[in-house]
Design a protein around this motif. Structure first.
Motif, PDB file in Angstrom:
ATOM      1  N   GLY A  52      62.725  51.521  10.567  1.00 39.95           N
ATOM      2  CA  GLY A  52      61.608  51.400  11.503  1.00 39.95           C
ATOM      3  C   GLY A  52      61.478  52.633  12.383  1.00 39.95           C
ATOM      4  N   ARG A  58      70.070  47.270  19.929  1.00 37.67           N
ATOM      5  CA  ARG A  58      68.629  47.453  19.669  1.00 37.67           C
ATOM      6  C   ARG A  58      67.779  46.664  20.659  1.00 37.67           C
ATOM      7  N   ARG A  66      66.024  41.048  19.153  1.00 36.36           N
ATOM      8  CA  ARG A  66      65.544  40.224  18.053  1.00 36.36           C
ATOM      9  C   ARG A  66      66.481  39.057  17.807  1.00 36.36           C
ATOM     10  N   ASP A  82      58.199  50.094   4.823  1.00 38.39           N
ATOM     11  CA  ASP A  82      59.490  49.941   5.524  1.00 38.39           C
ATOM     12  C   ASP A  82      60.009  48.532   5.257  1.00 38.39           C
TER      13      ASP A  82
HETATM   14 MG    MG Z   1      62.946  47.546  11.079  1.00 32.96          MG
END
Ligand code: MG
Ligand code: AP5
Length: 214
Positions: free
Chosen positions: A14, A127, A160, A84
């Protein structure tokens, strides 16, 4: 130009896709982002895939292929596209080849970002994700200008759901069992470029541009 960015969860697909979109002026899309958007919007597809994605399993080939081919049919993909996170099974790779052939197109490059497991876990643990702008940050390796907020949209950054340590481990198993065979598929056709994804973001980007002859 049709490019596939390939690699395990957290490899930097990404991150590099966003940089390539800017450099090449062609669209790029992540199938994972498309599913997360569908889940957030509560669409029928979103309802269908939520449990699968939260568990870190793969969505069925038929559903992913349909979604991707509908997106590829959009006029903005006429001059090329960066994929992706697709294809992620050999069946998807074959379906993509067939679709491209029927549209008189070809896959220019499959770029594999290789990153070891320990680094993958560190990247995913730190992340941060902006659900609307889809921008990806890292607490240490790529922090936003203002802690906790997206540089582009100003929205609050989240972690996430599938980045919790248990799901992360399962996603890695799924990658090794179901997705890694795609490497052999493209390698046997001399279409794979293998890149050391352990380097910093800009160095990896430089290697990708080199592979693309730019
Ligand atoms: Mg990704
Ligand atoms: P998806 O969203 O595609 O997840 P993934 O492939 O598991 O990959 P990630 O998005 O987790 O990682 P990334 O490689 O994009 O790394 P990033 O740039 O964020 O898919 C989610 C789910 O959707 C799947 O589990 C599946 O259920 C479903 N799905 C999607 N596609 C499917 C398909 N084709 N078939 C079936 N199901 C499908 O980087 C990670 C972190 O590292 C960030 O914090 C970033 O800032 C940092 N970072 C990046 N590069 C570097 C670097 N060089 N150095 C240091 N830090 C870096």
């Amino acid at each position: 130009m049709v490019i596939v960015l390939f690699g395990p969860p957290g490899a930097g697909k990404g991150t590099q896709t966003a940089k390539l979109v800017e450099e090449l002026k062609i669209p790029g899309f992540s199938t994972g982002d498309m599913f997360r958007a569908a889940i957030a919007a509560g669409t029928p597809v979103g309802k269908q895939v939520k449990a699968v994605i939260d568990a870190g399993d793969l969505v069925s080939d038929d559903l992913v292929n349909k979604l991707v081919f509908e997106r590829l049919d959009q006029p903005d993909c006429a001059n090329g596209v960066i994929l992706d996170g697709y294809p992620r099974t050999v069946a998807q790779a074959k379906a993509l080849d067939e679709w491209l052939k029927n549209h008189h197109l070809k896959l220019d490059k499959v770029i594999e970002l290789a990153v070891d497991d320990e680094q993958l876990i560190e990247r995913r643990a730190g992340r941060l994700y902006a659900p609307n702008s889809k921008k990806v940050y890292h607490k240490t390796f790529n922090p936003p200008k203002k802690a906790g907020f997206c540089d582009e949209s100003g929205e609050p950054l989240i972690q996430r759901e599938d980045d919790n340590p248990e799901v992360v481990r399962h996603r890695l198993d799924v990658y090794n069992n179901q997705t890694a065979p795609v490497i052999g598929y493209y390698e046997s056709q001399n279409r794979l470029a293998h890149i050391d994804g352990m380097e910093g973001i800009d160095t990896v980007f430089g290697s990708i541009l080199q592979v693309l002859g730019r």
